[in-house]
Scaffold this active site. Structure first.
Site, mmCIF file in Angstrom:
data_model
loop_
_atom_site.group_PDB
_atom_site.id
_atom_site.type_symbol
_atom_site.label_atom_id
_atom_site.label_comp_id
_atom_site.label_asym_id
_atom_site.label_seq_id
_atom_site.Cartn_x
_atom_site.Cartn_y
_atom_site.Cartn_z
ATOM 1 N N LYS A 62 21.565 29.307 84.972
ATOM 2 C CA LYS A 62 22.858 29.497 85.644
ATOM 3 C C LYS A 62 22.725 30.292 86.938
ATOM 4 O O LYS A 62 23.580 30.213 87.815
ATOM 5 C CB LYS A 62 23.857 30.161 84.693
ATOM 6 N N TYR A 275 26.729 21.590 68.460
ATOM 7 C CA TYR A 275 26.430 22.644 69.432
ATOM 8 C C TYR A 275 26.171 23.979 68.724
ATOM 9 O O TYR A 275 26.971 24.402 67.885
ATOM 10 C CB TYR A 275 27.610 22.805 70.407
ATOM 11 N N TYR A 301 19.849 25.679 73.348
ATOM 12 C CA TYR A 301 19.582 24.742 74.444
ATOM 13 C C TYR A 301 18.096 24.387 74.573
ATOM 14 O O TYR A 301 17.691 23.269 74.307
ATOM 15 C CB TYR A 301 20.038 25.344 75.776
HETATM 16 C C1 LIG Z 1 23.634 26.202 80.158
HETATM 17 C C2 LIG Z 1 22.264 26.024 79.633
HETATM 18 C C3 LIG Z 1 21.644 24.753 79.622
HETATM 19 C C4 LIG Z 1 22.338 23.500 80.028
HETATM 20 O O1 LIG Z 1 22.586 23.409 81.393
HETATM 21 P P1 LIG Z 1 23.860 22.595 81.898
HETATM 22 O O2 LIG Z 1 23.825 22.709 83.350
HETATM 23 O O3 LIG Z 1 25.050 23.285 81.246
HETATM 24 O O4 LIG Z 1 23.732 21.203 81.390
HETATM 25 C C5 LIG Z 1 20.348 24.663 79.185
HETATM 26 N N1 LIG Z 1 19.689 25.752 78.742
HETATM 27 C C6 LIG Z 1 20.248 26.975 78.712
HETATM 28 C C7 LIG Z 1 19.438 28.098 78.185
HETATM 29 C C8 LIG Z 1 21.556 27.158 79.154
HETATM 30 O O5 LIG Z 1 22.101 28.371 79.102
#
Ligand SMILES: *Cc1c(COP(=O)(O)O)cnc(C)c1O
Length: 351
Positions: A62, A275, A301
């Site tokens: 991010k 999720y 993720y």
């Molecule tokens: C937000 C996030 C993602 C996914 O990215 P997006 O841009 O939301 O698709 C992947 N890995 C981590 C650790 C994240 O925090």
């Protein structure tokens, strides 16, 4: 001799200087080999781009998006960032840190999106860091339109005399996606400088800004590197449509030509029950990557992304000589919110 596309890239790049941007991020992030994991899986040659090392309050993907989003917030004269995410959101934690760095306040909405969590889930991991970073938060039940909720709160804060700037969940709009167009440019520069050509890029995809930014960036640079998004939440067709939609908006912002939906690759085989709920393959990815490479993935993720990479390798999708780049998007601070499940999974996972 360099072809026209290479010359184009070297002279013009993506001209990202046109957009407001605030430096927040350690970049370029390193590209490393994963020789032990590659060997254990029997090839292809696996590499990892360490966007878990972007540097802002433990880093993650991010931060690249926030460079452009905070750039716009400063230009708009904002004194506060407002955003939303799941309780253990990495995006919220990085937004809270970015606000500190530019001297803004930060208010966030946390969605209780994950069922059956540990008692400490709403205090530890990213929530602890949000609090340390001074962000204020309020909870919401699962299933609401969280961007609409956060926009409504933004308007209330504005009416109370604040100057809030609303950032959508995951920082995923065309402005945020510029951060990953920039990462695409960084990967192209790495490949051209190191003489290293990758056949695929694999990563976790959620709110879509990361994949959309990368695909848009490679397209605008006329660079042929297909991107496989491993879904952490949505089924294939919905994720493809969402990524494609944001890719088109990002290309438009860059002033580049649109791209066909067939250029968006998503594998939804590693979501598990939903999720934030790790599947057996998620735990296997965490344990294998930790013990083979000393790299920490997160259970929401990046480990689902890596489970996807491992699964695709086992299906024989890649040639043994292929070079595959995995994008580590960060998130390891969320490990602490899954302490009991992780410890139990060590016995049941055969690594
Ligand atoms: C937000 C996030 C993602 C996914 O990215 P997006 O841009 O939301 O698709 C992947 N890995 C981590 C650790 C994240 O925090």
């Amino acid at each position: 001799m360099a072809d026209t596309a290479t010359l184009d890239r070297q002279t013009t790049g993506l001209s990202l200087d046109r957009f407001p941007r605030t430096p927040l991020c350690h970049q370029p992030t390193p590209v490393e080999e994963m020789p032990r994991l590659s060997k254990l899986l029997g090839g292809p040659q696996l590499f990892i781009k360490r966007d878990d090392c972007t540097g802002l309050a433990t880093g993650g993907n991010k931060t690249r998006k926030l460079e452009f989003l905070v750039g716009e917030a400063l230009k708009a004269g904002a004194d506060m960032l407002v955003t939303q995410g799941a309780v253990q959101s990495n995006h919220v934690r990085q937004t809270a840190a970015a606000a500190c760095k530019v001297g803004m306040k930060c208010h966030v909405l946390l969605e209780r999106r994950v069922p059956g969590v540990d008692a400490s889930y709403e205090q530890t991991g990213n929530v602890l860091l949000d609090t340390l970073l001074g962000a204020t938060h309020e909870f919401r039940p699962a299933g609401l339109d969280m961007n609409a909720e956060a926009e409504a709160v933004t308007e209330t804060l504005r009416a109370d005399g604040h100057a809030p700037y609303f950032i959508p969940g995951g920082g995923s709009n065309a402005t945020g996606a510029l951060g990953y167009a920039s990462c695409a440019q960084e990967i192209v520069a790495h490949c051209e400088n190191a003489g290293q050509l990758f056949d695929w890029l694999v990563m976790a995809t959620g709110s879509t800004g990361t994949q959309a930014g990368l695909v848009a960036g490679f397209k605008a640079l006329s660079y042929d590197l297909p991107v496989m998004g491993v879904s952490v939440r949505q089924p294939h067709d919905r994720q493809v449509a969402a990524v494609h939609g944001l890719t088109l908006k990002t290309l438009e912002k860059l002033g580049a030509d649109p791209i066909e939906v067939s250029a968006i690759h998503v594998d939804d085989g590693y979501v598990g029950e939903g999720y934030g709920i790790p599947a057996p393959s998620t735990y296997e990815a965490i344990h294998l990557t930790a013990r083979q490479e000393g790299i920490l993935l997160d259970p929401v993720y990046s480990a689902k992304g890596m489970a996807g990479l491992i699964g695709i390798v086992r299906q024989g999708f890649f040639k043994p000589t292929d070079k595959v780049l995995f994008l580590h998007t960060g998130g390891a601070t969320a490990l602490f919110a899954y302490e009991d499940q992780l410890i139990q999974s060590i016995d049941s996972t055969n690594v």
